[in-house]
Write a protein that holds these residues in place. Sequence first.
Motif, PDB file in Angstrom:
ATOM      1  N   UNK A  65       1.266  -5.775  -9.974  1.00  0.00           N
ATOM      2  CA  UNK A  65       1.591  -5.907  -8.553  1.00  0.00           C
ATOM      3  C   UNK A  65       1.318  -7.338  -8.097  1.00  0.00           C
ATOM      4  N   UNK A  66       1.885  -7.707  -6.958  1.00  0.00           N
ATOM      5  CA  UNK A  66       1.760  -9.071  -6.463  1.00  0.00           C
ATOM      6  C   UNK A  66       0.334  -9.432  -6.090  1.00  0.00           C
ATOM      7  N   UNK A  67      -0.496  -8.434  -5.787  1.00  0.00           N
ATOM      8  CA  UNK A  67      -1.895  -8.715  -5.427  1.00  0.00           C
ATOM      9  C   UNK A  67      -2.837  -8.544  -6.611  1.00  0.00           C
ATOM     10  N   UNK A  68      -2.315  -8.655  -7.817  1.00  0.00           N
ATOM     11  CA  UNK A  68      -3.138  -8.559  -9.022  1.00  0.00           C
ATOM     12  C   UNK A  68      -2.815  -9.709  -9.967  1.00  0.00           C
ATOM     13  N   UNK A 293      -8.728  -2.044   0.388  1.00  0.00           N
ATOM     14  CA  UNK A 293      -8.206  -1.142   1.406  1.00  0.00           C
ATOM     15  C   UNK A 293      -7.002  -1.682   2.144  1.00  0.00           C
ATOM     16  N   UNK A 294      -6.324  -2.670   1.561  1.00  0.00           N
ATOM     17  CA  UNK A 294      -5.149  -3.258   2.209  1.00  0.00           C
ATOM     18  C   UNK A 294      -3.845  -2.839   1.560  1.00  0.00           C
ATOM     19  N   UNK A 296      -2.030   0.130  -1.600  1.00  0.00           N
ATOM     20  CA  UNK A 296      -2.233   1.423  -2.250  1.00  0.00           C
ATOM     21  C   UNK A 296      -3.036   1.292  -3.534  1.00  0.00           C
ATOM     22  N   UNK A 297      -3.129   0.073  -4.095  1.00  0.00           N
ATOM     23  CA  UNK A 297      -3.818  -0.106  -5.371  1.00  0.00           C
ATOM     24  C   UNK A 297      -5.212  -0.704  -5.244  1.00  0.00           C
ATOM     25  N   UNK A 298      -5.754  -0.824  -4.004  1.00  0.00           N
ATOM     26  CA  UNK A 298      -7.068  -1.459  -3.866  1.00  0.00           C
ATOM     27  C   UNK A 298      -8.010  -0.726  -2.917  1.00  0.00           C
ATOM     28  N   UNK A 299      -7.931   0.591  -2.931  1.00  0.00           N
ATOM     29  CA  UNK A 299      -8.837   1.381  -2.089  1.00  0.00           C
ATOM     30  C   UNK A 299     -10.287   1.137  -2.487  1.00  0.00           C
ATOM     31  N   UNK A 300     -11.189   1.218  -1.507  1.00  0.00           N
ATOM     32  CA  UNK A 300     -12.620   1.117  -1.791  1.00  0.00           C
ATOM     33  C   UNK A 300     -13.072   2.427  -2.417  1.00  0.00           C
TER      34      UNK A 300
END
Length: 436
Positions: A65-68, A293-294, A296-300
């Motif tokens: 994903x773009x945030x990884x 938490x921003x 779907x792939x980075x929930x706390x």
Amino acid sequence: MRTMQSAVKLRGWVQAVVAVALVSVIAACGGGGGGDSGSSNNSSSVLNGGSLPASPTQQPIAATAANTVPITVARGVSGVINIPTVSVTVCAPGSSTNCQTIDNIQLDTGSFGLRVVSSVLNQSVLGALPVNTIGTSNAQLAECATFADGYTWGTVRNATVAILNPTAGIGGETTATGIPIQIIGDLASSTVPAKGCTGVAENTVSDLGANGILGIGTAPNDCGVNCENVNFSNYFACPGGSSCTPTALAPAQQVANPVAHFATDNNGVIVQMPPVSNTGASSATGTLVFGIGTQSNNALAATQTFTTDPFGNMANSVFNGTTMQAFFDSGSNAYFFADSSLAKCGSNFAGFYCPSSAQTRSITLGGLSSTRASVSIGILSASTLFGNTSNYAFNDLAGQIGSSSFDLGLPFFYGRHVYYGIDQTLSGGQAPYVGF
């Protein structure tokens, strides 16, 4: 690598450079594959009558994903073990074309801000990064980032920082504007201040063990309010690039944590590393996730979270009956703590523990909130682990530091998702926290 309140960093991993260099020269063509390169986790020859705790088993999510972005632990630029690295793109402010992607940047959750060795930047990019100035005389701004074993010295310049994902092939995370970064080694050694820079200069790739350092811990900038006091600041005003004198510096002008300046996914990071064998692995590939938490792939999803001071310290932790400061630091290549019951290695592996049998130690972690949690770590002799010269990833390597701190270095991260919530209290947002 550890940024303390006075911006002094504990560079625990550097203690391995001399010791492991003897191993790594032989293994120059080793590494790769990420396999177990050792014997069974619980073989009697490894345990030698001792025991190790069960290893955590979480796996990293795919870095698609773009945030990884992928994290790599391997031989790197100079064969130092347990250095997690990522790729970082540096651009001249306002330009989308005058950019350079730099590999082998150490991922360091114990410091804050990007620092790049000047020699790895091409002249087009380096020349386009404006040196920040201070005062009515427009003196060049420089920093002496002081570590336990030395320092980095260089100018502070503005750059747009992008951390892109070559695997995803799309997007990525980019600072919204240019931010202050440190360029290591771009000033002559003759300009190093007589006071404020102590120890050994670490201004080259070989001395640093990486092409630079990406500090993405809980603080939004290098040293916060501490550097507003000239007596504690590690920043210098250098008229004409010389005659450098200490200067107070506001947080907005300090070397900045790039994540805090992303347009989105800017409230924290998750460091995810795979499990490795208790006898080590040739390499390991994890995932750095931006934001908590921003998406779907980075929930706390941490089992335990701890409110910390601005620098990520859990100051109410207890080890062997003594209250001390503990911290999760991906920039340290081992667990570092004081324990007189553990045998130390000889001169070949100075600074590390070499117990005759496998050991388990426990520490109770406590931050500023009421949360308390006990964790157990395993320790094998450094001489045993370094016996396999093709291994660069270890989950049970430990060494010695002073008695006031417990450094949960990269071995703690294997098989875990470790969370860092960036301090947003100045803007009315979240308090800094860590979790796993």
